[in-house]
Design an enzyme around this catalytic site. Structure first.
Site, PDB file in Angstrom:
ATOM      1  N   LEU A  21       0.629  -1.300   0.234  1.00 58.31           N
ATOM      2  CA  LEU A  21       0.624  -0.363  -0.247  1.00 58.31           C
ATOM      3  C   LEU A  21       0.825   1.294   0.227  1.00 58.31           C
ATOM      4  O   LEU A  21       0.296   2.265  -0.765  1.00 58.31           O
ATOM      5  CB  LEU A  21      -0.772   0.214   1.384  1.00 58.31           C
ATOM      6  CG  LEU A  21      -1.555  -1.502   1.589  1.00 58.31           C
ATOM      7  CD1 LEU A  21      -2.626  -1.037   2.690  1.00 58.31           C
ATOM      8  CD2 LEU A  21      -2.805  -1.191  -0.202  1.00 58.31           C
ATOM      9  N   GLY A  22       1.918   1.278   0.182  1.00 59.89           N
ATOM     10  CA  GLY A  22       2.850   2.196   0.588  1.00 59.89           C
ATOM     11  C   GLY A  22       4.173   2.310   1.434  1.00 59.89           C
ATOM     12  O   GLY A  22       4.195   0.862   1.998  1.00 59.89           O
ATOM     13  N   ARG A  23       5.191   3.000   1.086  1.00 58.15           N
ATOM     14  CA  ARG A  23       6.541   3.343   1.823  1.00 58.15           C
ATOM     15  C   ARG A  23       6.857   4.017   2.540  1.00 58.15           C
ATOM     16  O   ARG A  23       6.336   5.454   1.759  1.00 58.15           O
ATOM     17  CB  ARG A  23       7.557   2.405   0.757  1.00 58.15           C
ATOM     18  CG  ARG A  23       7.435   1.719   0.662  1.00 58.15           C
ATOM     19  CD  ARG A  23       8.467   0.602   0.002  1.00 58.15           C
ATOM     20  NE  ARG A  23       9.822   1.043   0.057  1.00 58.15           N
ATOM     21  CZ  ARG A  23      11.231   1.200  -0.507  1.00 58.15           C
ATOM     22  NH1 ARG A  23      10.645   0.685  -2.244  1.00 58.15           N
ATOM     23  NH2 ARG A  23      12.322   1.085  -0.251  1.00 58.15           N
ATOM     24  N   GLY A  24       7.656   3.949   3.561  1.00 57.66           N
ATOM     25  CA  GLY A  24       7.640   5.254   4.825  1.00 57.66           C
ATOM     26  C   GLY A  24       8.660   5.812   5.209  1.00 57.66           C
ATOM     27  O   GLY A  24       9.960   4.232   4.810  1.00 57.66           O
ATOM     28  N   GLY A  27       8.642   2.297   7.432  1.00 58.02           N
ATOM     29  CA  GLY A  27       8.563   1.250   7.252  1.00 58.02           C
ATOM     30  C   GLY A  27       7.378   1.366   5.726  1.00 58.02           C
ATOM     31  O   GLY A  27       7.449   1.876   5.138  1.00 58.02           O
ATOM     32  N   THR A  28       7.430  -0.604   5.426  1.00 51.83           N
ATOM     33  CA  THR A  28       6.402  -0.214   4.437  1.00 51.83           C
ATOM     34  C   THR A  28       4.964  -1.209   4.446  1.00 51.83           C
ATOM     35  O   THR A  28       5.163  -1.536   5.846  1.00 51.83           O
ATOM     36  CB  THR A  28       7.058  -1.430   3.948  1.00 51.83           C
ATOM     37  OG1 THR A  28       7.975  -1.019   2.804  1.00 51.83           O
ATOM     38  CG2 THR A  28       5.778  -1.728   2.279  1.00 51.83           C
ATOM     39  N   VAL A  29       4.431  -0.487   4.265  1.00 53.23           N
ATOM     40  CA  VAL A  29       2.735  -1.146   4.548  1.00 53.23           C
ATOM     41  C   VAL A  29       1.735  -1.751   3.765  1.00 53.23           C
ATOM     42  O   VAL A  29       1.890  -2.084   1.943  1.00 53.23           O
ATOM     43  CB  VAL A  29       1.565   0.224   4.738  1.00 53.23           C
ATOM     44  CG1 VAL A  29       0.670  -0.161   5.736  1.00 53.23           C
ATOM     45  CG2 VAL A  29       2.210   0.819   5.908  1.00 53.23           C
ATOM     46  N   ASP A 140       3.098  14.569  15.024  1.00 55.16           N
ATOM     47  CA  ASP A 140       3.774  14.590  13.464  1.00 55.16           C
ATOM     48  C   ASP A 140       2.168  15.006  12.932  1.00 55.16           C
ATOM     49  O   ASP A 140       2.321  14.152  11.845  1.00 55.16           O
ATOM     50  CB  ASP A 140       4.369  13.231  12.905  1.00 55.16           C
ATOM     51  CG  ASP A 140       4.963  13.329  11.715  1.00 55.16           C
ATOM     52  OD1 ASP A 140       4.681  14.526  11.691  1.00 55.16           O
ATOM     53  OD2 ASP A 140       5.058  12.532  11.280  1.00 55.16           O
TER      54      ASP A 140
END
Length: 544
Positions: A21-24, A27-29, A140
């Protein structure tokens, strides 16, 4: 693990991974399927660092994130279901949100109307109050970390850099996490950080959501750092009746920002269509001491509905008002993490967020750190001088050219002190000298957590344990000092005050009708304190 000849990644023996679903930076989701409970979830995989020390630092931070969120049960805070260690990595299993981030929504359809923004702001304010009541800070808050359900309700997520108030910071010296344009100035100058810092971020978010432009947007991280610390916010006209709320929340001094209760009342007026949000005095101003609700962290603040507000699918307008309630079964294709920040909002000393290129978003470019560090020290020195000057002004007043004759009226004298209330003790004196008749007294929660059952119940804030945890102690109801509020609630008593012992919660204000001593304690009787743990810090202010 394989199944039927096809490769299937199974985490913790029950969570089957699907698409990413996404990376930040943290981590990765992944989308995942919980085989045990037959439901879709989101699984956040913590990034593995190249060296053991860095990996353990990230591991502690992720554990902190999960612990902070798991302690909060609120319809507008993402739910954490499980923690799993698999292949030497930590996975945080969370509620799957079936909608885009607020940043994506604005990027695709434009800013929201002030009324719609105010309605979402009320939901986020309730979420933050629940987080703060659990003894945590988000740290945040920004549009990219707010997801939208299909019904339009907002969900606060990405606690990747959240820090519990009673734990030491995990950031290294000189390291700043989060987006600069949404960070309170006290975070940038290493001053004390508390719930007002999250309210600052909420104010910046409200302005950005209603206008499409962050209030401290600058071309570089160093310039944004300087703007947050020194410059006035840029608040476009289209923010409309939200302007007084945003300006009050973005006050450089945390003590001069309004309380959450005051902000909630103002947002509700705007959400109801009023052009004037009403007065927004600082949190410590007279008349700004509402009685705290006898509530659990799950319902610390009312959860608003988006009645009479425009639909989330059309830009600028809403036609069918969704009603955000408790989380419901999700079936759609959600967007979780990896959502863009609003244009022009740089980040500082945080790993760059990588977004799937299929989503049509570009990863942000890395920023240099040298100039930002220069502003760090400049901002810290200037703000320290400003804080000292402000403290001297309020402590001694402006210079006087008189000779101090006794018959000249003197302004009220105010004393302020911080007091630690231990969960393992009974009634504890909160004042070093007796309170006098006519004194105005304020008790306000500052930080800390405690529990009345350290073996079985989590640490909580001043509003006490949740309804479910309180019910689990029904067999020990005789241990309650105040039977009308949950175990763990902060209590206070003062001679002649109706309702003794009083449920202090996050704040309590009264005027003394006779001399006496203020006392505080946890809602748990003597003889029942052996398994208690923790302490709360409160600020006691007395105006003579």
């Amino acid at each position: 693990m394989t199944s039927g000849g096809d490769d299937v990644r199974l985490i913790g023996g029950r969570y089957q991974l699907g698409n990413r679903l996404g990376r930040g930076g943290m981590g990765t989701v992944w989308r995942a399927y919980d085989q045990m409970l037959a439901r879709e979830v989101a699984a956040k995989e913590l990034n593995v660092a190249s060296d053991d020390r860095e990996y353990h630092r990230r591991l502690r931070r992720a554990l902190r994130e999960a612990r902070a969120v798991a302690r909060v049960h609120h319809p507008h805070v993402v739910g954490v279901h499980d923690l799993v260690e698999h292949d030497d990595r930590l996975w945080i299993v969370m509620e799957l949100i079936d909608g885009p981030s607020l940043a994506r929504r604005i990027a695709d359809d434009g800013p929201l109307t002030p009324r719609h923004t105010a309605a979402l702001g009320l939901q986020l304010l309730g979420a933050l109050e629940a987080v703060h009541a659990a003894g945590a800070l988000h740290r945040d808050v920004k549009p990219a970390n707010i997801l939208l359900r299909r019904d339009g309700g907002a969900v606060l997520t990405d606690f990747g850099i959240a820090a519990l108030e009673d734990d030491e910071s995990l950031t290294t010296t000189g390291e700043l996490l989060g987006s600069i344009g949404y960070m309170a100035p006290e975070r940038l100058t290493a001053e004390e950080v508390g719930p007002p810092s999250d309210l600052w971020s909420l104010g910046a978010t409200l302005s950005a959501v209603a206008s499409g432009v962050p209030p401290f947007q600058r071309p570089t991280g160093a310039a944004a750092l300087h703007a947050v610390t020194f410059a006035d916010p840029v608040i476009p006209e289209r923010v409309g009746p939200l302007r007084p709320i945003v300006e009050a929340l973005l006050n450089k001094s945390p003590g001069l920002r309004p309380s959450a209760a005051t902000v909630g009342a103002a947002l509700r007026r705007v959400a109801d269509g009023a052009e004037d949000p009403g007065p927004l005095p600082p949190a410590g101003a007279p008349g700004d001491f509402p009685e705290p609700p006898a509530a659990t962290p799950a319902n610390v603040a009312d959860t608003p509905t988006l009645t009479a507000t425009p639909t989330v699918t059309a830009p600028h307008t809403l036609t069918e008002p969704p009603t955000p309630t408790a989380p419901h079964p999700l079936t759609g294709s959600p967007t979780l993490a990896g959502s863009p920040t609003l244009a022009g909002t740089p980040t500082l000393d945080r790993e760059p967020t990588v977004i799937d290129q299929a989503a049509g978003s570009r990863p942000p470019r890395p920023r240099g750190r040298g100039r930002a560090r220069t502003w760090w020290w400049t901002a810290g020195a200037a703000l320290a001088v400003s804080a000292l000057a402000t403290g001297l002004f309020f402590a001694f007043g402006p210079p006087s050219d008189g000779d101090g004759d006794d018959d000249v009226a003197q302004p009220p004298a105010t004393t302020t002190r911080k007091v630690t209330v231990d969960a393992a003790r009974g009634w504890q004196s909160a004042t070093s000298t007796p309170v006098r008749k006519g004194d105005k007294v304020t008790v306000r929660y500052t930080s800390g957590t405690w529990t009345v059952d350290s073996a079985n119940l989590p640490l909580v804030g001043p509003v006490g344990h949740t309804a479910a945890d309180d019910e689990s102690l029904r067999f020990a109801q005789d241990c309650k000092v105040n039977p009308d509020v949950p175990f763990g609630t902060l209590l206070g008593r003062y001679p002649g005050i109706p309702g003794n012992p009083h449920a202090v919660g996050r704040a309590w204000h009264f005027q003394a009708t006779r001399p006496g001593t203020l006392q505080l304690r946890v809602n748990d009787r003597e003889g029942c304190l052996d398994d208690n743990k923790g302490a709360l810090t409160v600020t006691v202010r007395i105006t003579h």
